[in-house]
Design a protein around this motif. Sequence first.
Motif, PDB file in Angstrom:
ATOM      1  N   LEU A  27       0.823  -1.213   0.000  1.00  0.00           N
ATOM      2  CA  LEU A  27       0.000   0.000   0.000  1.00  0.00           C
ATOM      3  C   LEU A  27       0.858   1.265   0.000  1.00  0.00           C
ATOM      4  O   LEU A  27       0.602   2.236   0.727  1.00  0.00           O
ATOM      5  CB  LEU A  27      -0.929   0.011   1.216  1.00  0.00           C
ATOM      6  CG  LEU A  27      -1.893  -1.182   1.344  1.00  0.00           C
ATOM      7  CD1 LEU A  27      -2.656  -1.099   2.663  1.00  0.00           C
ATOM      8  CD2 LEU A  27      -2.862  -1.195   0.171  1.00  0.00           C
ATOM      9  N   ALA A  28       1.876   1.241  -0.827  1.00  0.00           N
ATOM     10  CA  ALA A  28       2.842   2.347  -0.856  1.00  0.00           C
ATOM     11  C   ALA A  28       2.221   3.663  -1.298  1.00  0.00           C
ATOM     12  O   ALA A  28       2.755   4.740  -0.994  1.00  0.00           O
ATOM     13  CB  ALA A  28       4.007   1.979  -1.772  1.00  0.00           C
ATOM     14  N   ASP A  29       1.095   3.637  -2.025  1.00  0.00           N
ATOM     15  CA  ASP A  29       0.460   4.860  -2.504  1.00  0.00           C
ATOM     16  C   ASP A  29      -0.326   5.587  -1.418  1.00  0.00           C
ATOM     17  O   ASP A  29      -0.754   6.735  -1.616  1.00  0.00           O
ATOM     18  CB  ASP A  29      -0.478   4.546  -3.682  1.00  0.00           C
ATOM     19  CG  ASP A  29       0.284   4.041  -4.903  1.00  0.00           C
ATOM     20  OD1 ASP A  29       1.494   4.347  -4.992  1.00  0.00           O
ATOM     21  OD2 ASP A  29      -0.321   3.334  -5.725  1.00  0.00           O
ATOM     22  N   LEU A  30      -0.560   4.928  -0.291  1.00  0.00           N
ATOM     23  CA  LEU A  30      -1.338   5.538   0.782  1.00  0.00           C
ATOM     24  C   LEU A  30      -0.427   6.256   1.784  1.00  0.00           C
ATOM     25  O   LEU A  30       0.703   5.816   2.019  1.00  0.00           O
ATOM     26  CB  LEU A  30      -2.148   4.482   1.531  1.00  0.00           C
ATOM     27  CG  LEU A  30      -3.264   3.775   0.754  1.00  0.00           C
ATOM     28  CD1 LEU A  30      -3.938   2.747   1.663  1.00  0.00           C
ATOM     29  CD2 LEU A  30      -4.277   4.765   0.231  1.00  0.00           C
ATOM     30  N   ASP A  33      -0.762   6.880   7.850  1.00  0.00           N
ATOM     31  CA  ASP A  33      -1.872   6.628   8.759  1.00  0.00           C
ATOM     32  C   ASP A  33      -2.976   5.820   8.100  1.00  0.00           C
ATOM     33  O   ASP A  33      -3.554   4.918   8.715  1.00  0.00           O
ATOM     34  CB  ASP A  33      -2.434   7.946   9.302  1.00  0.00           C
ATOM     35  CG  ASP A  33      -2.844   8.904   8.192  1.00  0.00           C
ATOM     36  OD1 ASP A  33      -2.360   8.742   7.057  1.00  0.00           O
ATOM     37  OD2 ASP A  33      -3.642   9.818   8.483  1.00  0.00           O
ATOM     38  N   LEU A  34      -3.271   6.092   6.826  1.00  0.00           N
ATOM     39  CA  LEU A  34      -4.288   5.323   6.107  1.00  0.00           C
ATOM     40  C   LEU A  34      -3.797   3.910   5.807  1.00  0.00           C
ATOM     41  O   LEU A  34      -4.580   2.961   5.803  1.00  0.00           O
ATOM     42  CB  LEU A  34      -4.683   6.032   4.822  1.00  0.00           C
ATOM     43  CG  LEU A  34      -5.423   7.364   4.987  1.00  0.00           C
ATOM     44  CD1 LEU A  34      -5.788   7.937   3.620  1.00  0.00           C
ATOM     45  CD2 LEU A  34      -6.676   7.182   5.841  1.00  0.00           C
ATOM     46  N   ARG A  35      -2.500   3.784   5.545  1.00  0.00           N
ATOM     47  CA  ARG A  35      -1.923   2.462   5.284  1.00  0.00           C
ATOM     48  C   ARG A  35      -2.081   1.581   6.531  1.00  0.00           C
ATOM     49  O   ARG A  35      -2.506   0.426   6.461  1.00  0.00           O
ATOM     50  CB  ARG A  35      -0.450   2.601   4.923  1.00  0.00           C
ATOM     51  CG  ARG A  35       0.243   1.280   4.596  1.00  0.00           C
ATOM     52  CD  ARG A  35       1.731   1.506   4.369  1.00  0.00           C
ATOM     53  NE  ARG A  35       1.951   2.610   3.456  1.00  0.00           N
ATOM     54  CZ  ARG A  35       2.862   3.563   3.636  1.00  0.00           C
ATOM     55  NH1 ARG A  35       3.643   3.538   4.707  1.00  0.00           N
ATOM     56  NH2 ARG A  35       3.002   4.527   2.750  1.00  0.00           N
ATOM     57  N   VAL A  63      -0.415  -8.005   5.046  1.00  0.00           N
ATOM     58  CA  VAL A  63       0.120  -6.685   5.396  1.00  0.00           C
ATOM     59  C   VAL A  63       1.518  -6.536   4.795  1.00  0.00           C
ATOM     60  O   VAL A  63       2.089  -7.488   4.272  1.00  0.00           O
ATOM     61  CB  VAL A  63       0.181  -6.499   6.933  1.00  0.00           C
ATOM     62  CG1 VAL A  63      -1.209  -6.571   7.534  1.00  0.00           C
ATOM     63  CG2 VAL A  63       1.099  -7.528   7.576  1.00  0.00           C
ATOM     64  N   GLY A  64       2.053  -5.330   4.894  1.00  0.00           N
ATOM     65  CA  GLY A  64       3.377  -5.066   4.341  1.00  0.00           C
ATOM     66  C   GLY A  64       4.486  -5.777   5.087  1.00  0.00           C
ATOM     67  O   GLY A  64       4.335  -6.185   6.242  1.00  0.00           O
ATOM     68  N   ARG A  65       5.619  -5.892   4.430  1.00  0.00           N
ATOM     69  CA  ARG A  65       6.746  -6.618   5.002  1.00  0.00           C
ATOM     70  C   ARG A  65       7.255  -5.982   6.295  1.00  0.00           C
ATOM     71  O   ARG A  65       7.732  -6.678   7.186  1.00  0.00           O
ATOM     72  CB  ARG A  65       7.892  -6.696   3.983  1.00  0.00           C
ATOM     73  CG  ARG A  65       7.640  -7.669   2.833  1.00  0.00           C
ATOM     74  CD  ARG A  65       8.664  -7.509   1.742  1.00  0.00           C
ATOM     75  NE  ARG A  65       8.522  -6.211   1.079  1.00  0.00           N
ATOM     76  CZ  ARG A  65       9.274  -5.815   0.064  1.00  0.00           C
ATOM     77  NH1 ARG A  65      10.235  -6.603  -0.398  1.00  0.00           N
ATOM     78  NH2 ARG A  65       9.077  -4.632  -0.493  1.00  0.00           N
TER      79      ARG A  65
END
Length: 227
Positions: A27-30, A33-35, A63-65
């Motif tokens: 979710l790198a584009d967020l 806080d939203l991520r 979720v992200g790494r």
Amino acid sequence: MVEPDASGTRRNRRSTSEDDVLLDRELADLPPDLRWREWMLRVEAVIFAAAEPVSREALARVVGRDCSIDLLIDDLQEELRDRPYEIVFVAGGWQHRSRSAYASAIRASQAPTRVGAPALSDFEAMVLMAIAYFQPITRGDLSKIFGKEVSRDTIASLRNANFLASGPRSPTPGAPYTYVTTKQFLSAFGMQTLRDLPDIEALEDAGLLSRKGMQEESVGAAEGEEE
């Protein structure tokens, strides 16, 4: 027969691969806080939908790494502080559970609920307790503890409840199977590991548990069931 199976396996693998591509974990584009919020919602959705405690490895797939599962769970638990349900860690994973304070209200509603732990007879419960403390243990050793035969039917009942599994073979003559408790046992009784069992020496010192006591109680339980 081999080709359809192989083809089916390839389709399953391709489907899994497609899921990996479609789910944007980072979710790198967020903004941060939203991520974080989206990761929290994903984790809560997975735990809510799961039929059993969800492991850290399973949650890490959504979720992200660099996401800390522990911090994420902490934030979820804080959000649910004033709710009638909570996220608890049992049997090596996280699970949604209603708070015990609302158990009477849930029972009074008579609303259908998720399938709970199957009801056990007094004797089955005592056999399960003995296995939990003395595992891995054979059926013969259980019979010695209770001073009477622990039948295959009793063991089968506990296995059907998914509380027992086969352990290593005993080094005694005949190499009989031993029995051990399962993750379902931990989950049903709200424990993270077997270390959460009450200290058996303390129970014995307090006179609350003893092999002799279990023998006497098993006789009473058997007589009660016969009546």
